[in-house]
Enzyme design. Structure first.
Site, PDB file in Angstrom:
ATOM      1  N   GLY A 111      -2.960   8.281  -4.074  1.00 46.27           N
ATOM      2  CA  GLY A 111      -2.356   9.501  -4.624  1.00 46.27           C
ATOM      3  C   GLY A 111      -1.099   9.916  -3.878  1.00 46.27           C
ATOM      4  N   ASP A 112      -0.429  10.890  -4.409  1.00 46.45           N
ATOM      5  CA  ASP A 112       0.726  11.538  -3.772  1.00 46.45           C
ATOM      6  C   ASP A 112       0.929  12.821  -4.573  1.00 46.45           C
ATOM      7  OD1 ASP A 112       3.088  10.853  -1.715  1.00 46.45           O
ATOM      8  OD2 ASP A 112       4.044  11.757  -3.448  1.00 46.45           O
TER       9      ASP A 112
ATOM     10  N   THR B 114      -4.261  13.491   5.684  1.00 46.46           N
ATOM     11  CA  THR B 114      -2.818  13.614   5.962  1.00 46.46           C
ATOM     12  C   THR B 114      -2.543  14.918   6.716  1.00 46.46           C
ATOM     13  OG1 THR B 114      -2.421  12.399   3.919  1.00 46.46           O
ATOM     14  CG2 THR B 114      -0.514  13.443   4.949  1.00 46.46           C
TER      15      THR B 114
ATOM     16  N   GLN C  19       7.404   3.650   3.719  1.00 50.00           N
ATOM     17  CA  GLN C  19       5.996   3.252   3.812  1.00 50.00           C
ATOM     18  C   GLN C  19       5.824   1.949   4.611  1.00 50.00           C
ATOM     19  OE1 GLN C  19       3.939   5.413   1.533  1.00 50.00           O
ATOM     20  NE2 GLN C  19       2.328   4.849   2.961  1.00 50.00           N
TER      21      GLN C  19
ATOM     22  N   ASN D 233      -2.210  19.268  -1.246  1.00 53.02           N
ATOM     23  CA  ASN D 233      -3.185  18.556  -0.416  1.00 53.02           C
ATOM     24  C   ASN D 233      -2.799  18.544   1.063  1.00 53.02           C
ATOM     25  OD1 ASN D 233      -3.651  15.521   0.785  1.00 53.02           O
ATOM     26  ND2 ASN D 233      -5.485  16.382  -0.129  1.00 53.02           N
TER      27      ASN D 233
ATOM     28  N   LYS E  88       5.133   1.757  -3.258  1.00 51.48           N
ATOM     29  CA  LYS E  88       5.048   3.135  -3.759  1.00 51.48           C
ATOM     30  C   LYS E  88       5.255   3.088  -5.268  1.00 51.48           C
ATOM     31  CE  LYS E  88       4.545   7.429  -2.364  1.00 51.48           C
ATOM     32  NZ  LYS E  88       3.785   8.003  -1.243  1.00 51.48           N
TER      33      LYS E  88
ATOM     34  N   LYS F  51       0.864  -1.187   0.000  1.00 50.26           N
ATOM     35  CA  LYS F  51       0.000   0.000   0.000  1.00 50.26           C
ATOM     36  C   LYS F  51       0.891   1.223   0.000  1.00 50.26           C
ATOM     37  CE  LYS F  51      -3.989   2.101   0.621  1.00 50.26           C
ATOM     38  NZ  LYS F  51      -3.698   2.780  -0.679  1.00 50.26           N
TER      39      LYS F  51
ATOM     40  N   LYS G 204       5.774   3.105   8.273  1.00 48.70           N
ATOM     41  CA  LYS G 204       4.616   3.982   8.508  1.00 48.70           C
ATOM     42  C   LYS G 204       3.333   3.157   8.568  1.00 48.70           C
ATOM     43  CE  LYS G 204       4.486   7.460   5.802  1.00 48.70           C
ATOM     44  NZ  LYS G 204       4.277   8.495   4.780  1.00 48.70           N
TER      45      LYS G 204
ATOM     46  N   SER H  42      -6.841   5.773   4.079  1.00 44.73           N
ATOM     47  CA  SER H  42      -6.897   4.910   2.894  1.00 44.73           C
ATOM     48  C   SER H  42      -7.269   3.483   3.303  1.00 44.73           C
ATOM     49  CB  SER H  42      -5.543   4.882   2.187  1.00 44.73           C
ATOM     50  OG  SER H  42      -5.422   5.960   1.298  1.00 44.73           O
TER      51      SER H  42
HETATM   52  P1  NDP Z   1       0.612  18.033  -3.844  1.00 42.82           P
HETATM   53  O1  NDP Z   1       1.061  17.771  -5.219  1.00 42.82           O
HETATM   54  O2  NDP Z   1      -0.835  18.176  -3.559  1.00 42.82           O
HETATM   55  O3  NDP Z   1       1.327  19.344  -3.271  1.00 42.82           O
HETATM   56  C1  NDP Z   1       2.719  19.508  -3.218  1.00 42.82           C
HETATM   57  C2  NDP Z   1       2.991  20.947  -2.853  1.00 42.82           C
HETATM   58  O4  NDP Z   1       4.360  21.139  -2.581  1.00 42.82           O
HETATM   59  C3  NDP Z   1       2.632  21.923  -3.956  1.00 42.82           C
HETATM   60  O5  NDP Z   1       2.190  23.115  -3.389  1.00 42.82           O
HETATM   61  C4  NDP Z   1       3.972  22.112  -4.663  1.00 42.82           C
HETATM   62  O6  NDP Z   1       4.073  23.324  -5.393  1.00 42.82           O
HETATM   63  C5  NDP Z   1       4.855  22.156  -3.453  1.00 42.82           C
HETATM   64  N1  NDP Z   1       6.245  21.901  -3.757  1.00 42.82           N
HETATM   65  C6  NDP Z   1       6.760  20.934  -4.521  1.00 42.82           C
HETATM   66  N2  NDP Z   1       8.085  21.019  -4.538  1.00 42.82           N
HETATM   67  C7  NDP Z   1       8.400  22.077  -3.751  1.00 42.82           C
HETATM   68  C8  NDP Z   1       9.599  22.670  -3.347  1.00 42.82           C
HETATM   69  N3  NDP Z   1      10.781  22.226  -3.783  1.00 42.82           N
HETATM   70  N4  NDP Z   1       9.544  23.724  -2.500  1.00 42.82           N
HETATM   71  C9  NDP Z   1       8.343  24.191  -2.070  1.00 42.82           C
HETATM   72  N5  NDP Z   1       7.180  23.658  -2.423  1.00 42.82           N
HETATM   73  C10 NDP Z   1       7.218  22.624  -3.253  1.00 42.82           C
HETATM   74  O7  NDP Z   1       1.249  16.869  -2.959  1.00 42.82           O
HETATM   75  P2  NDP Z   1       0.810  16.366  -1.516  1.00 42.82           P
HETATM   76  O8  NDP Z   1       0.357  17.515  -0.697  1.00 42.82           O
HETATM   77  O9  NDP Z   1      -0.077  15.192  -1.690  1.00 42.82           O
HETATM   78  O10 NDP Z   1       2.193  15.811  -0.953  1.00 42.82           O
HETATM   79  C11 NDP Z   1       3.131  16.627  -0.279  1.00 42.82           C
HETATM   80  C12 NDP Z   1       4.080  15.755   0.515  1.00 42.82           C
HETATM   81  O11 NDP Z   1       3.339  14.971   1.468  1.00 42.82           O
HETATM   82  C13 NDP Z   1       4.897  14.749  -0.295  1.00 42.82           C
HETATM   83  O12 NDP Z   1       6.142  14.567   0.327  1.00 42.82           O
HETATM   84  C14 NDP Z   1       4.075  13.465  -0.154  1.00 42.82           C
HETATM   85  O13 NDP Z   1       4.860  12.310  -0.370  1.00 42.82           O
HETATM   86  C15 NDP Z   1       3.641  13.592   1.301  1.00 42.82           C
HETATM   87  N6  NDP Z   1       2.476  12.791   1.662  1.00 42.82           N
HETATM   88  C16 NDP Z   1       1.290  12.937   1.018  1.00 42.82           C
HETATM   89  C17 NDP Z   1       0.203  12.194   1.398  1.00 42.82           C
HETATM   90  C18 NDP Z   1      -1.150  12.411   0.802  1.00 42.82           C
HETATM   91  O14 NDP Z   1      -2.109  11.825   1.325  1.00 42.82           O
HETATM   92  N7  NDP Z   1      -1.300  13.220  -0.214  1.00 42.82           N
HETATM   93  C19 NDP Z   1       0.311  11.157   2.441  1.00 42.82           C
HETATM   94  C20 NDP Z   1       1.581  11.139   3.136  1.00 42.82           C
HETATM   95  C21 NDP Z   1       2.623  11.910   2.711  1.00 42.82           C
HETATM   96  P3  NDP Z   1       3.693  23.388  -6.953  1.00 42.82           P
HETATM   97  O15 NDP Z   1       2.203  23.485  -6.973  1.00 42.82           O
HETATM   98  O16 NDP Z   1       4.393  24.580  -7.449  1.00 42.82           O
HETATM   99  O17 NDP Z   1       4.184  22.112  -7.576  1.00 42.82           O
END
Ligand code: NDP
Length: 459
Positions: free
Chosen positions: A179-180, A224, A125, A255, A140, A104, A128, A392
């Protein structure tokens, strides 16, 4: 007593040299996979006290086995853009460990995705997912496809091509992606549609993060971010602090970030900064979340556009500057290694009280040391952001039972899960001689569950 102490020291030294040697093997076997090395190093270092105490884990070669994925799938994804040109991307799925349940873990679509990124995420993962207390293994996947600037039809064609290969390897009892970064409800919808067409069956439990109308769970979108804040809240309370009246800086505006901001604000904090991959925003009055949500979730615009509607706010190009803003609580929620040693030292000088990792591995190992060495409360990603995968797994449970729980029910379960993860991590940190160190505690608590299952199931 003295003899006992000496024996303990010897065991610790032996565990240390075993771990160092094995880490070198991992580096040699996986050259240039720096993110993967980093994730392995953090876990290995945490496990020294366990290995010193329980040599059976060494005897059963658990570490050697756990760093080698069950399988790593890499595939070609041909698709056609709106001009008719044929494009080719690379897809991945790593099925790391299924000792306690089906693989997962999410799918990431971002140009930076490669074998190292997918393996670091899949490796983390494992632990976690074990921490959540649910029966889910570690996996992943993703692609180096960049969804930015693509039309809906291009995204759909890409997702269909991606799933045409991925469908051979997944299933509700085999491997359940979600998603991610770059993969939200729209992408999951297209992926699910293609899986359904190819399999000829309605298997809702094959993907999570689905739309509410076709098997998704309420609160999955929020899980999250909310979970991270629930976890950090527990950590703050244990030290006599709270979100109420605190200033908070959250990186990213995706997200995880949006719902971390939402919950922090609900708990009485003032969120003063957020960012995207172009730059960061500072609003002394507190970020207006409704504006950010509309800009990011509906209109697909940049953080810089916020200042058009809120002229009092300041926008600056570049991402790392966000950590120079003084705050009580910092929540890195964007991406891996976004906070380095210098950023951590800057936060420390400005009096940061707590740091909670919403993203996966957002702090470098050196940054984490800065916090731990200076009594800054630190919530590691494996524990703090486990709320997403927890819900999830609740989505999978609802799909199996053909039920749909209310928002309140799912949120209540999420809070219980995050509370248990916190307690288990603290307990493990105390039991293994590093009280309050949640990095060590979370790694150990997750590891033991998986390692014991591996031993029980044989080689
Ligand atoms: P999203 O794609 O929804 O959002 C990512 C955000 O981070 C965007 O605002 C993006 O900006 C920004 N970003 C990307 N790279 C950089 C950078 N170098 N500096 C600053 N901002 C940056 O992804 P998620 O919110 O889903 O995921 C974010 C993190 O959380 C990841 O590490 C993911 O693995 C982790 N995560 C997510 C989960 C989930 O349920 N979604 C679960 C557990 C962990 P821009 O729009 O410009 O690309």
């Amino acid at each position: 007593m003295l003899v006992l102490k000496e024996a303990e020291q010897t065991n610790k030294r032996e565990a240390e040299s075993y771990v160092n040697e094995l880490f070198q093997t991992v580096v040699n076997r996986n050259p240039h996979e720096y993110e993967f090395h980093q994730a392995v190093k953090e876990v290995f270092n945490s496990l020294i006290p366990v290995l010193a105490n329980k040599p059976e884990y060494i005897k059963h070669a658990i570490l050697e086995r756990i760093v080698e994925p069950d399988r790593m799938i890499s595939f070609r994804i041909p698709w056609q853009d709106d001009t008719g040109r044929i494009r080719v991307n690379r897809g991945f799925r790593v099925q790391f460990n299924n000792a306690i349940g089906p693989y997962k873990g999410g799918l990431r679509f971002h140009p930076s995705v490669n074998a190292s990124i997918v393996k670091f995420l899949g490796f983390e993962q494992i632990f976690k997912n074990a921490l959540t207390g649910q029966s889910i293994g570690g996996g992943k996947g993703g692609s180096d496809f960049d969804p930015k600037g693509k039309s809906d039809f291009e995204i759909m064609r890409f997702c269909q091509s991606f799933m045409t290969e991925l469908c051979k390897h997944i299933g509700p009892n085999t491997d359940v992606p979600a998603g991610d970064i770059g993969v939200g409800a729209r992408e999951i919808g297209y992926l699910f549609g293609q899986y359904k067409k190819l399999s000829g069956a309605y298997e809702a439990g094959v993907l999570t993060g689905k739309g509410i109308g076709y098997g998704g769970s309420l609160a999955r979108t929020e899980a999250t971010g909310y979970g991270t804040v629930y976890f950090v809240d527990q950590m703050l309370k244990s030290a006599g602090y709270t979100f109420h009246g605190s200033t908070v800086v959250v990186s990213g505006s995706g997200n995880v970030s949006i719902y971390a901001m939402e919950k922090a604000i609900q708990l009485g904090a003032k969120v003063i900064a957020c960012s995207d991959s172009s730059g960061y925003l500072y609003d002394e009055q507190g970020i207006n979340l409704a504006t950010i949500k509309r800009l990011k979730e509906v209109e697909n615009r940049r953080c810089s556009d916020y200042t058009l509607e809120h002229p009092g706010a300041v926008y600056a190009e570049g991402c790392s500057g966000i950590w120079s803003i003084p705050c009580d609580i910092a929540l890195p929620c964007a991406t891996q290694n976004e906070m380095d040693k210098e950023a951590a030292e800057c936060l420390l000088r400005n009096g940061v009280r707590a740091v909670g990792e919403g993203a996966n591995m957002p702090c470098t190992l050196e940054a984490i040391d800065v916090f731990l060495d200076n009594q800054v409360l630190f919530a590691p990603a494996k524990a703090a952001n486990a709320g997403g995968v927890s819900v999830s797994a609740l989505e999978m449970a609802q799909n199996s039972a053909r039920q749909a729980w209310t928002m309140e029910e799912v949120d209540a379960r999420l809070q219980v899960i995050m509370g248990k993860i916190y307690e288990e991590s603290i307990r493990a940190s105390e039991l293994y001689g590093r009280p309050g160190n949640l990095v060590v505690g979370a790694n150990i608590a997750g590891f033991i569950k998986v390692a014991d299952a591996m031993i029980a199931q044989g080689i």
